[in-house]
Design a protein around this motif. Structure first.
Motif, PDB file in Angstrom:
ATOM      1  N   UNK A  73      43.134  61.050  69.690  1.00  0.00           N
ATOM      2  CA  UNK A  73      43.200  61.497  68.299  1.00  0.00           C
ATOM      3  C   UNK A  73      43.241  60.320  67.344  1.00  0.00           C
ATOM      4  N   UNK A  74      44.036  59.309  67.682  1.00  0.00           N
ATOM      5  CA  UNK A  74      44.154  58.130  66.822  1.00  0.00           C
ATOM      6  C   UNK A  74      42.836  57.361  66.761  1.00  0.00           C
ATOM      7  N   UNK A  75      42.184  57.199  67.918  1.00  0.00           N
ATOM      8  CA  UNK A  75      40.931  56.450  67.957  1.00  0.00           C
ATOM      9  C   UNK A  75      39.804  57.197  67.263  1.00  0.00           C
ATOM     10  N   UNK A  76      39.817  58.528  67.333  1.00  0.00           N
ATOM     11  CA  UNK A  76      38.805  59.303  66.615  1.00  0.00           C
ATOM     12  C   UNK A  76      38.850  59.005  65.128  1.00  0.00           C
ATOM     13  N   UNK A  77      40.071  58.940  64.578  1.00  0.00           N
ATOM     14  CA  UNK A  77      40.216  58.646  63.152  1.00  0.00           C
ATOM     15  C   UNK A  77      39.841  57.207  62.835  1.00  0.00           C
ATOM     16  N   UNK A  78      40.243  56.296  63.717  1.00  0.00           N
ATOM     17  CA  UNK A  78      39.965  54.879  63.471  1.00  0.00           C
ATOM     18  C   UNK A  78      38.468  54.579  63.531  1.00  0.00           C
ATOM     19  N   UNK A  79      37.779  55.149  64.524  1.00  0.00           N
ATOM     20  CA  UNK A  79      36.360  54.866  64.709  1.00  0.00           C
ATOM     21  C   UNK A  79      35.460  55.866  63.987  1.00  0.00           C
ATOM     22  N   UNK A  80      36.061  56.861  63.323  1.00  0.00           N
ATOM     23  CA  UNK A  80      35.324  57.886  62.577  1.00  0.00           C
ATOM     24  C   UNK A  80      34.272  58.567  63.461  1.00  0.00           C
ATOM     25  N   UNK A  81      34.693  58.907  64.666  1.00  0.00           N
ATOM     26  CA  UNK A  81      33.797  59.546  65.628  1.00  0.00           C
ATOM     27  C   UNK A  81      34.072  61.041  65.710  1.00  0.00           C
ATOM     28  N   UNK A  82      33.082  61.785  66.168  1.00  0.00           N
ATOM     29  CA  UNK A  82      33.277  63.195  66.514  1.00  0.00           C
ATOM     30  C   UNK A  82      33.535  63.266  68.017  1.00  0.00           C
ATOM     31  N   UNK A  83      34.253  64.310  68.445  1.00  0.00           N
ATOM     32  CA  UNK A  83      34.565  64.476  69.862  1.00  0.00           C
ATOM     33  C   UNK A  83      34.194  65.890  70.304  1.00  0.00           C
ATOM     34  N   UNK A  84      33.537  65.976  71.453  1.00  0.00           N
ATOM     35  CA  UNK A  84      33.399  67.253  72.144  1.00  0.00           C
ATOM     36  C   UNK A  84      34.351  67.194  73.324  1.00  0.00           C
ATOM     37  N   UNK A  85      35.405  68.001  73.273  1.00  0.00           N
ATOM     38  CA  UNK A  85      36.466  67.938  74.278  1.00  0.00           C
ATOM     39  C   UNK A  85      36.337  69.134  75.208  1.00  0.00           C
TER      40      UNK A  85
END
Length: 332
Positions: free
Chosen positions: A207-219
C-alpha cells in the motif's frame, strides 16, 4: 474509456486445448483498472484469476493456450496498445513486460532463480529496461531492497534466495517488480505462503509503495479479508467469468450475486456470534464440462429454471455495481 483508466479488458477469452476438447479458462471477462488504484480480483482456485493476469503479461503458454477473443487495452498517455494483439516474444511486448507492467508471483522460491544472487536478478531487469551500467544498476538494486524494508541491503544484495526467509524473499520479489517503476503491478496471491504477521507487513508495504510510486495494482487473492484492506474496487470471478464488480464497500455491505453472498457468509467475524460458518455447498464445475447456463447454478440456493439454460449478462444493479444474475432481471 474514462480518462483515469490505465488498463481495460474487454470480453477476454483464453482457451486451452486438451485431449477432452477446448477448455475456456477465461470466458468473456471485462473489467477496468484505474490509475493509482487497486483492483482486487477474488474467487476460488481455478476460477481464471491467474490466467487473466498471465494474458495481460503475454505469458499464456502456447500451445496449448491462446487468447481466443477480446482486447487488453493499455493506455499510455495519448497512446493505446492492445496487448492481446502483440506477439508475446516480440520487442514491443518485452518492452512493456517487467518494465511498465510487472508481476509478483505466488511463490517466490519457485520464481527466483536459486543459482543467482538476489541483486543479480533485480539488476537484470534494471539493465535490460533502464539501460543503466552495472554499477548504477547495483546501486538501484540496493536502494530498492532498502525501500521494501530488507535490513542490511548492501549485504543481502549478494545473497542467494535460500539464504533469505520467506518474508524477505517476497520483499525481494516486490523490489524486483518495482525496480523499473511500473505503471501497473499485478500481485498474484503474494502473501499466501506467509504467516499472518509477515502477511500484514507485506500488505502494508505494498500500500505504501503504491502511493510512493503512483502505480496501479491488480491484487489477485481468494482471501476477502485481504481484499478489505487492500482494494478500492473488487471483481468477483467464478468459472472464468466476472459475476460481480463494485467498489469494495459495496461488495462487503451489499453483495448482490449469490456466490458473493456465499463467500461473505463463510468469513469468520469477531463482531457477531455464530454457531458455525455457512459454507458454499458443492464444488466448482470442471471447466471442460461447464453447465450451459449460469456456472454457479448447481451450487446456488436461489437458482431458477432459466439459470440451467441461459447465461445471465453482467449488468448494472446499482450505481457503479454490476452483477450477472437472473434474480435482477426486470429490476434494473
Amino acid at each position: 474509456m474514462t480518462s483515469s483508466a490505465l488498463l481495460e479488458i474487454r470480453n477476454l477469452e483464453v482457451q486451452f486445448g486438451t485431449e477432452d476438447g477446448i477448455v475456456r479458462a477465461v470466458d468473456g471477462v471485462t473489467y477496468t483498472i484505474e490509475r493509482e488504484k487497486t483492483l482486487g480480483v477474488v474467487g476460488e482456485s481455478g476460477c481464471g484469476k491467474t490466467v487473466t493476469a498471465l494474458a495481460i503479461m503475454g505469458l499464456v503458454q502456447s500451445p496449448p493456450g491462446k487468447i481466443a477473443n477480446g482486447e487488453i487495452l493499455y493506455h499510455r498517455g495519448e497512446k493505446t496498445t492492445d496487448l492481446a494483439k502483440l506477439p508475446p516474444k516480440g520487442r514491443a511486448m518485452r518492452a512493456i513486460r517487467g518494465n511498465e507492467i510487472a508481476m509478483i508471483f505466488q511463490e517466490p522460491m519457485t520464481s527466483l532463480n536459486p543459482v543467482f544472487t538476489i541483486g543479480y536478478q533485480i539488476m537484470e531487469a534494471i539493465i535490460l529496461h533502464q539501460r543503466l551500467r552495472k554499477k548504477e544498476a547495483r546501486k538501484q538494486a540496493i536502494r530498492m531492497l532498502h525501500e521494501v524494508g530488507i535490513p542490511l541491503p548492501e549485504q543481502r544484495v549478494d545473497e542467494y534466495p535460500h539464504q533469505l526467509s520467506g518474508g524477505m524473499r517476497q520483499r525481494a520479489m516486490i523490489a524486483m517488480a518495482l525496480s523499473c517503476n511500473p505503471q501497473l503491478l499485478i500481485a498474484d496471491e503474494p502473501t499466501t505462503a506467509l504467516d499472518v504477521t509477515i502477511q500484514a507487513q507485506v500488505l502494508e508495504l505494498m500500500n505504501a509503495l503504491r502511493k510512493e510510486f503512483k502505480a496501479a495494482i491488480q491484487f489477485i487473492t481468494h482471501d476477502l479479508g485481504v481484499i478489505a484492506g487492500m482494494a478500492d474496487d473488487v471483481a468477483v470471478m467464478y468459472l472464468g467469468r466476472i459475476v460481480e464488480a463494485a467498489p469494495v464497500r459495496e461488495i462487503f455491505h451489499a453483495p448482490q450475486h449469490p456466490y458473493t453472498q456465499g463467500l461473505m457468509h463463510s468469513i469468520p467475524s469477531l463482531k457477531r456470534r455464530k454457531e458455525r460458518l455457512v459454507p458454499i455447498e458443492g464444488v466448482v464445475p470442471d471447466p471442460s464440462d461447464a453447465p450451459p447456463g449460469c456456472g454457479f447454478e448447481p451450487r446456488c440456493p436461489q437458482r431458477m429454471e432459466i439459470c440451467k439454460t441461459q447465461m445471465p449478462p453482467l449488468e448494472e444493479v446499482a450505481a457503479g455495481h454490476t452483477a450477472a444474475c437472473w434474480l435482477y432481471e426486470g429490476k434494473r
